[in-house]
Design a protein around this motif. Structure first.
Motif, PDB file in Angstrom:
ATOM      1  N   GLU A 134       0.745  -0.946  -0.035  1.00  0.00           N
ATOM      2  CA  GLU A 134       0.080   0.119   0.253  1.00  0.00           C
ATOM      3  C   GLU A 134       0.740   0.767   0.266  1.00  0.00           C
ATOM      4  OE1 GLU A 134      -2.539  -0.470   3.514  1.00  0.00           O
ATOM      5  OE2 GLU A 134      -3.444  -1.763   2.801  1.00  0.00           O
ATOM      6  N   ALA A 135       1.960   1.648   0.782  1.00  0.00           N
ATOM      7  CA  ALA A 135       2.636   2.206   0.988  1.00  0.00           C
ATOM      8  C   ALA A 135       3.339   2.481  -0.828  1.00  0.00           C
ATOM      9  CB  ALA A 135       3.847   2.159   1.775  1.00  0.00           C
ATOM     10  N   ARG A 136       3.980   1.757  -1.246  1.00  0.00           N
ATOM     11  CA  ARG A 136       4.641   1.447  -2.518  1.00  0.00           C
ATOM     12  C   ARG A 136       3.345   2.469  -3.391  1.00  0.00           C
ATOM     13  NH1 ARG A 136       7.344  -3.104  -1.793  1.00  0.00           N
ATOM     14  NH2 ARG A 136       6.043  -4.486  -2.274  1.00  0.00           N
ATOM     15  N   ASN A 137       2.259   1.573  -3.288  1.00  0.00           N
ATOM     16  CA  ASN A 137       1.333   2.364  -4.332  1.00  0.00           C
ATOM     17  C   ASN A 137       0.628   3.680  -4.613  1.00  0.00           C
ATOM     18  OD1 ASN A 137       0.775  -0.406  -5.602  1.00  0.00           O
ATOM     19  ND2 ASN A 137      -0.681  -0.664  -3.949  1.00  0.00           N
ATOM     20  N   GLU A 138       0.771   4.563  -2.886  1.00  0.00           N
ATOM     21  CA  GLU A 138       0.728   5.711  -2.309  1.00  0.00           C
ATOM     22  C   GLU A 138       2.134   6.477  -3.146  1.00  0.00           C
ATOM     23  OE1 GLU A 138      -1.772   7.279  -1.613  1.00  0.00           O
ATOM     24  OE2 GLU A 138      -2.933   5.342  -1.237  1.00  0.00           O
TER      25      GLU A 138
END
Length: 230
Positions: free
Chosen positions: A121-125
């Motif tokens: 999720e952090a990478r997507n953000e």
């Protein structure tokens, strides 16, 4: 033969009787007078008293043998019972240990999965943020929301780590407690076996019993407090 029958019929004669006392009781019996020799009478009387003593000794030996046999049987029964309890306790401990190990493994697996999800999720953000920066459409509100989401994810990870640490500490504490209880139970059973082997009658005082028990090498290996032993 008649003289011996006369001796058997006299209730006052036992293994402690003396000829000087007995001959006064028998002097009026015709069977007494039938034996002419005084020394022969005394010899037959002595033989009869010896028979009484031998019979008493044999009865005492048989009684002692029966008591010893019963004591040995009870001792074997108690030993078998202790072995069964020990085996049951070991099986129960192994079952608990395997259950706890599986629980810890599942907890670690959930932690890894949660961590991988949070990282994705952090990478997507970050990817969305970079794309927005490149397109010149990023705004202060979007940056603020992103930071808040990241902070929530990090807080969630930290909370989960603390929960896992607490769970592990609880497992270790419980396992240590069970180990101490098991050692104490073995010490109590060992002391009971020592008492059974060495203290055969209830007439001992604690001081006398302790003196006898200390002669056995098992005494020093028993991890029990002095008041508990007493």
């Amino acid at each position: 033969k008649d003289f011996k029958a006369m001796l058997k019929e006299c209730d006052e004669i036992d293994r402690h009787s003396r000829w000087s006392d007995v001959k006064k009781l028998l002097s009026d019996d015709p069977r007494y007078e039938a034996v002419d020799s005084s020394s022969q009478r005394e010899d037959w009387f002595s033989d009869y008293v010896h028979e009484l003593r031998d019979a008493r000794s044999k009865r005492r030996d048989r009684s002692r043998s029966r008591r010893k046999s019963r004591s040995s049987s009870r001792s074997r029964s108690r030993s078998d019972s202790r072995e069964k309890r020990k085996k049951k306790k070991k099986d129960k401990d192994r079952s608990k240990s395997r259950s706890k190990s599986r629980s810890v493994s599942r907890s670690k697996k959930r932690d890894r999965e949660d961590g991988e999800t949070s990282e994705n999720e952090a990478r997507n953000e970050n990817g969305k943020h970079n794309a927005s920066m490149n397109g010149g459409d990023d705004s202060d509100d979007e940056a603020k929301q992103k930071r808040e989401r990241e902070e929530r994810m990090l807080a969630s990870l930290r909370k989960r780590e603390e929960e896992v640490k607490e769970q592990m500490a609880g497992h270790l504490k419980e396992r240590d407690k069970e180990r101490k209880e098991h050692l104490h139970s073995e010490a109590v059973n060992g002391f009971a076996a020592l008492l059974t082997d060495l203290i055969r009658t209830p007439d001992y005082t604690w001081k006398e019993a302790k003196k006898a028990l200390k002669k056995d090498a098992r005494w020093e290996s028993l991890s029990l407090d002095k008041p508990e032993k007493e």
